[in-house]
Design an enzyme around this catalytic site. Structure first.
Site, short mmCIF file in Angstrom:
data_model
loop_
_atom_site.label_atom_id
_atom_site.label_comp_id
_atom_site.label_asym_id
_atom_site.label_seq_id
_atom_site.Cartn_x
_atom_site.Cartn_y
_atom_site.Cartn_z
N GLY A 97 0.82 -1.22 0.00
CA GLY A 97 0.00 0.00 0.00
C GLY A 97 0.84 1.25 0.00
N ASN A 98 0.20 2.37 -0.27
CA ASN A 98 0.86 3.67 -0.21
C ASN A 98 0.32 4.44 0.98
OD1 ASN A 98 1.67 2.90 -2.80
ND2 ASN A 98 1.77 5.03 -3.44
N ARG A 99 1.19 5.19 1.64
CA ARG A 99 0.72 5.99 2.77
C ARG A 99 -0.08 7.18 2.27
NH1 ARG A 99 5.36 7.48 6.92
NH2 ARG A 99 3.59 8.32 8.08
#
Ligand code: C5P
Length: 405
Positions: free
Chosen positions: A209-211
């Site tokens: 995932g991406n923050r």
């Protein structure tokens, strides 16, 4: 931003008056000096003692108290902001008519500071042409009348007319105080905003995932809704954020789902803002069962990635081939050389504008504030000073609206 400001919280007589207690707290906790001015009927719902204790200031309703201090004029003169929540159909009508028959309406009539009104009433009252005409009158005079939320009302019915949550009202009111008032400049525009991070499954329990908290995207949506736009948010994984009143929220998980949702919505859009943090790569294969550590399942130690489609670039291609006529705005989060990389990214993606922020050391993620540079395709560079994500959103919208003209 540390000086103490005088905030008048006006409260009128609707059941949502209890939410005004939380609104008072929002301002006192931020260090503001709050003066609560209820109408006489508001005191049927919440007692004066509650407002006095929460604000630390006296509470009066009429124009015939503290006459020696000329209170009916002084409160309005000294105010830096007036926010009325909840505002009933009746108080809206009285303000529209220019009445001054109690302390709240007299205060409004005297004030030259920004005024923000958060209506709350049953849907029929809200939609009644009399109320709508009064709201138009107030908006024409520069008062910011917030969109009511849609949802469950006091009885069994539901529809537009709910008071937005106190934190939403406070965020909009602070934006008006810090950035200045705004009007319905996006009225009738279809706006699509992506927000949050995508998640790319490795197996049923793991993902890449991406923050991203989604806060900047939701703040952009909040401002757009209150400037009159029809807003669709395409939300990936976000913090637990309140949806802006009246906005449509489409939940997605992966980059490919986001691609589909954004591109579907973009067909009729006037403006698309890609504020989401989209994963550039995803696992080539998604395992149907949980991969085991140290097992023959070597996939867990070595995950082969394949590139995701670039949603923003795809939108620009669609615009170039006439499938959408939307203005397209991207975001870039950079840890090093933000301005230089931002300029290169804007050129590479072909978007109309790009908001660059520096995220060195995890700065910005999940925080309330942001800053950066807003670049436009014609070479324009506007520095966006440190501010709440709502104030930054208001500045981005100002720039988009002048770009469109
Ligand atoms: O290339 P980078 O991910 O840094 O670009 C950031 C901008 O591009 C953001 O506006 C983001 O929402 C968008 N983006 C996209 N599709 C991707 C990756 C990024 O639309 N696959």
């Amino acid at each position: 931003m540390s000086e103490k400001r005088n905030v008048v919280v006006g409260v009128s007589g609707g059941i949502a008056a209890y939410k005004a207690c939380h609104l008072v707290r929002e301002f006192t906790e931020a260090g503001d000096n709050v003066r609560v001015v209820p109408t006489e009927s508001a005191l049927n719902f919440v007692g004066a003692a509650t407002f006095e204790a929460l604000s630390g200031n006296p509470v009066d309703t009429g124009v015939f108290t503290k006459v020696d201090e000329v209170q009916h004029v002084r409160v309005g003169q000294e105010a830096d902001l007036i926010v009325i929540a909840p505002a009933t159909a009746d108080v809206i009508a009285r303000i529209a008519a220019g009445r001054a028959d109690d302390l709240l309406t007299a205060t409004v009539l005297v004030a030259t500071c920004p005024i923000v009104i958060a209506p709350a009433m049953h849907t029929e009252m809200w939609l009644n042409p009399a109320t709508q005409a009064n709201v138009d009158t107030l908006r024409d005079r520069g008062i910011v009348v917030l969109e009511p939320a849609h949802g469950r009302l006091t009885g069994k019915d539901s529809g537009p007319g709910r008071l937005p949550e106190p934190s939403q009202i406070a965020a909009m009111a602070r934006t008006v105080m810090d950035h200045g008032t705004f009007d319905r400049s996006l009225f009738g525009k279809n706006v699509v905003i992506s927000a949050g991070g995508t998640q790319e499954n490795i197996d049923p329990v793991r993902f890449i995932g991406n923050r991203s908290s989604g806060r900047q995207g939701f703040a952009l949506a909040d401002i757009a809704v209150n400037r009159g736009a029809n807003v669709t948010i395409i939300a990936g994984d976000t913090d637990d954020l309140l949806s802006p009143p009246g906005a449509t929220v489409v939940k997605v998980r992966s980059a490919r789902q986001m691609y589909q949702a954004v591109h579907d919505a973009a067909v009729d859009a006037d403006i698309v803002i890609m504020a989401a943090a989209v994963a550039d790569y995803r696992p080539e294969e998604e395992a149907g069962h949980k991969l085991k550590k140290g097992h023959a399942d070597e996939q867990l130690a070595t995950i082969t990635l394949v590139e995701n489609p670039d949603i923003l670039k795809g939108l620009v291609e669609k615009r170039n081939s006439g499938e959408t006529s939307a203005t397209i705005v991207g975001f870039a989060a950079e840890t090093d050389n933000p301005l230089e990389y931002g300029k290169a990214k804007l050129a590479r993606k072909g978007a109309d504008m790009l908001m660059v922020n520096s995220v060195q050391g995890g700065k910005v993620f999940g925080e309330e504030r942001n800053s950066g540079w807003l670049l436009s395709a014609d070479g324009g560079v506007e520095e966006i000073a440190d501010g709440t994500k709502h104030v930054v959103a208001a500045e981005i919208w100002d720039a988009i609206e002048s770009f469109e003209r």
